[in-house]
Design a protein around this motif. Structure first.
Motif, PDB file in Angstrom:
ATOM      1  N   ASN A 143      13.895  26.672  36.914  1.00 40.69           N
ATOM      2  CA  ASN A 143      12.852  26.059  36.078  1.00 40.69           C
ATOM      3  C   ASN A 143      12.477  24.657  36.532  1.00 40.69           C
ATOM      4  O   ASN A 143      12.014  23.853  35.727  1.00 40.69           O
ATOM      5  N   LEU A 171      21.130  18.362  32.564  1.00 40.66           N
ATOM      6  CA  LEU A 171      20.075  18.981  33.384  1.00 40.66           C
ATOM      7  C   LEU A 171      18.796  18.959  32.569  1.00 40.66           C
ATOM      8  O   LEU A 171      18.752  19.479  31.452  1.00 40.66           O
ATOM      9  N   MET A 172      17.767  18.364  33.131  1.00 43.98           N
ATOM     10  CA  MET A 172      16.526  18.235  32.386  1.00 43.98           C
ATOM     11  C   MET A 172      15.329  18.431  33.316  1.00 43.98           C
ATOM     12  O   MET A 172      15.464  18.452  34.535  1.00 43.98           O
ATOM     13  N   SER A 173      14.165  18.558  32.686  1.00 40.10           N
ATOM     14  CA  SER A 173      12.937  18.774  33.446  1.00 40.10           C
ATOM     15  C   SER A 173      12.283  17.428  33.738  1.00 40.10           C
ATOM     16  O   SER A 173      12.012  16.658  32.820  1.00 40.10           O
ATOM     17  N   TRP A 177      18.420  30.894  31.977  1.00 36.56           N
ATOM     18  CA  TRP A 177      17.493  29.879  32.460  1.00 36.56           C
ATOM     19  C   TRP A 177      16.056  30.374  32.463  1.00 36.56           C
ATOM     20  O   TRP A 177      15.127  29.590  32.522  1.00 36.56           O
ATOM     21  N   ASN A 207       7.151  22.368  31.825  1.00 32.42           N
ATOM     22  CA  ASN A 207       8.093  21.410  32.392  1.00 32.42           C
ATOM     23  C   ASN A 207       7.936  20.005  31.812  1.00 32.42           C
ATOM     24  O   ASN A 207       8.637  19.086  32.248  1.00 32.42           O
ATOM     25  N   PRO A 239       8.800  17.014  29.848  1.00 37.12           N
ATOM     26  CA  PRO A 239      10.143  16.696  29.309  1.00 37.12           C
ATOM     27  C   PRO A 239      10.128  16.089  27.916  1.00 37.12           C
ATOM     28  O   PRO A 239      11.041  15.350  27.560  1.00 37.12           O
ATOM     29  N   VAL A 267      17.286  21.650  27.478  1.00 39.02           N
ATOM     30  CA  VAL A 267      18.081  20.601  28.109  1.00 39.02           C
ATOM     31  C   VAL A 267      19.543  20.963  27.950  1.00 39.02           C
ATOM     32  O   VAL A 267      20.021  21.177  26.846  1.00 39.02           O
ATOM     33  N   HIS A 278      23.133  26.704  38.266  1.00 34.80           N
ATOM     34  CA  HIS A 278      22.151  25.849  38.933  1.00 34.80           C
ATOM     35  C   HIS A 278      22.606  25.532  40.350  1.00 34.80           C
ATOM     36  O   HIS A 278      21.839  25.620  41.321  1.00 34.80           O
ATOM     37  N   TYR A 314      14.382  22.277  37.091  1.00 40.50           N
ATOM     38  CA  TYR A 314      15.228  21.290  36.418  1.00 40.50           C
ATOM     39  C   TYR A 314      16.123  20.596  37.442  1.00 40.50           C
ATOM     40  O   TYR A 314      16.427  21.136  38.496  1.00 40.50           O
ATOM     41  N   ARG A 315      16.585  19.403  37.086  1.00 42.23           N
ATOM     42  CA  ARG A 315      17.497  18.651  37.943  1.00 42.23           C
ATOM     43  C   ARG A 315      18.410  17.786  37.073  1.00 42.23           C
ATOM     44  O   ARG A 315      18.061  17.439  35.935  1.00 42.23           O
TER      45      ARG A 315
END
Length: 451
Positions: free
Chosen positions: A403, A414-416, A315, A287, A289, A299, A93, A405-406
């Motif tokens: 994707n 790391l999640m959406s 990913w 996306n 969550p 996740v 990432h 994600y952050r």
């Protein structure tokens, strides 16, 4: 032992690396415009960076990123506070974000340098159309430097840059898609009128039917996989709303008044816009969550494990792969396009330059130059706008490969985020409104030329 002829050949090849775009054709390629070759080479740089990003996010290569000195150290440092986070699965990432930053910085640099270039007589035009070896070195240098950017708040801040840039690039994609759909329909209708062959009309109907059938099947699958009988209200509302909007634009496209104002408008364009809108809706729902409403949700925690039903492999998911294909087609279209519609050319800052006529004649007379300078009296595209388009494309592909994600606030997972969902949905609404405007604009503004 090198002969004088060999030395001459080597010097010629070296000069091609530093010279203009025509020299790069080396006399063995078909005749081409200088402006087109330059755009394709800059696009090649973007694709090269994309290819490197894809390689770095592959799980096997991602593990090797530990060997980069300092790349994983201090990953938990936010505002000077060290949280001792194991960057584990964040390496790929982080690498994609830094590669995206390097490409964006590279194209931003050229966007600034090329401001207000009016013709190839401007000395800066030589920089735009030549010195490719040194441009490559600049890109490599920026990339190496990007990997030494300390984490801090970089990932969080750059995420929002990526969101805004991706939103704008999606709008550019929609503009190109609308232009392509109109040109496609006009071409087939013109062929049908000139040849009096019913086969063109049949092909038009078949393609339109396929697009609508695919859209309907996709909507059914979205209801099945991204909604539940109880809950998932957001998904149900978004799918239903976009379905209604697609029906509205389809009906509007065949209204008698619209047909009188724009005889070439029809269901082919509406079906293609509908299909793309459904894809953007799918990408947005991917996306969401919420695990129960998003079966494709992945996740990652800081140890690299996947908190999902499927084992962690990569990913990429299906929406990302489709987005990558659309990205490639759109960036190539940006590089070679010149629309049949003057309004689109004005919007995309692209012109049919008349300056190339004399240059083409000169190119025909010379057998040694397979590419010719068609911008002596005026550029055929806006250099700065072109680089800004590639900058937005770099941000879009950065978000696509990750994707959208952050890391969360604790930097442990790391999640959406919901931000990605609403940005994509809003872009789909903006695209439908833009297409609707192309239909009703001749009626709203009858004094303007929308041919």
């Amino acid at each position: 032992v090198l002969t004088p002829l060999d030395v001459g050949v080597l010097l010629l090849q070296a000069s091609c690396l530093c010279g203009s775009a025509p020299c790069l054709l080396c006399g063995c390629c078909p005749s081409a415009k200088n402006s087109t070759v330059s755009r394709l080479l800059f696009t090649f740089f973007l694709f090269l960076g994309t290819f490197v990003s894809i390689i770095m996010i592959i799980p096997g290569v991602e593990k090797e990123l530990y060997k980069l000195p300092g790349f994983c150290e201090g990953s938990g440092s936010v505002l000077g506070i060290q949280t001792h986070v194991n960057c584990g699965s964040f390496l790929g990432h982080k690498a994609v974000y830094r590669m995206g930053f390097a490409m964006a910085a590279f194209f931003f640099l050229f966007a600034v340098i090329m401001m207000c270039v009016r013709s190839s007589k401007d000395p800066r035009a030589a920089v735009q159309n030549g010195f490719w070896f040194f441009k490559f070195l600049v890109l490599v240098g920026i990339t190496v430097g990007a990997f030494y950017i300390p984490d801090g708040a970089f990932t969080s801040v750059w995420f929002y840059f990526g969101v805004v840039g991706s939103f704008l690039f999606i709008l550019i994609q929609l503009i190109l898609l609308i232009d392509f759909a109109h040109s496609w329909s006009q071409l087939w209708l013109r062929n049908a009128g000139e040849s009096n062959a019913k086969g063109w009309y049949a092909a038009l109907c078949i393609v339109t039917f396929i697009f609508y059938a695919t859209s309907i099947a996709a909507i059914v699958l979205l209801y099945v996989y991204y909604t539940k009988p109880q809950g998932c209200t957001e998904g149900k509302v978004l799918i239903s709303l976009n379905l209604i909007l697609c029906l509205i634009v389809s009906v509007v496209s065949i209204l008698p008044k619209i047909q009188d104002a724009q005889p070439h408008s029809g269901l082919l364009q509406a079906s293609l816009i509908t299909l793309y809108t459904i894809y953007v809706t799918w990408s947005a729902l991917a996306n969401v969550p919420t695990q129960t409403c998003n079966p494709t949700l992945l996740v990652r925690n800081s140890t690299g494990s996947a908190m999902a039903t499927q084992p962690l492999t990569t990913w990429w998911d299906a929406p990302s792969i489709v987005g990558l294909i659309i990205f490639i087609l759109c960036t190539l279209f940006i590089s070679v396009r010149s629309s049949d519609h003057p309004q689109v050319n004005k919007l995309m800052l692209t012109e049919e330059s008349a300056a190339g006529a004399d240059s083409e004649a000169a190119a025909v007379e010379s057998e040694l130059r397979r590419a010719y300078d068609n911008e002596q009296d005026g550029v055929s595209y806006n250099y700065t706008f072109f680089h800004l388009c590639l900058l937005l494309a770099a941000l879009y592909i950065m978000m696509t490969l990750t994707n959208w994600y952050r890391p969360d606030e604790s930097l442990q997972v790391l999640m959406s985020p919901w931000t990605a969902v609403w940005v994509k949905i809003c872009s789909s609404w903006a695209g439908l409104l833009l297409y609707l405007w192309t239909l009703v604009a001749p009626l709203v503004l009858p004094d303007r030329d929308f041919s």
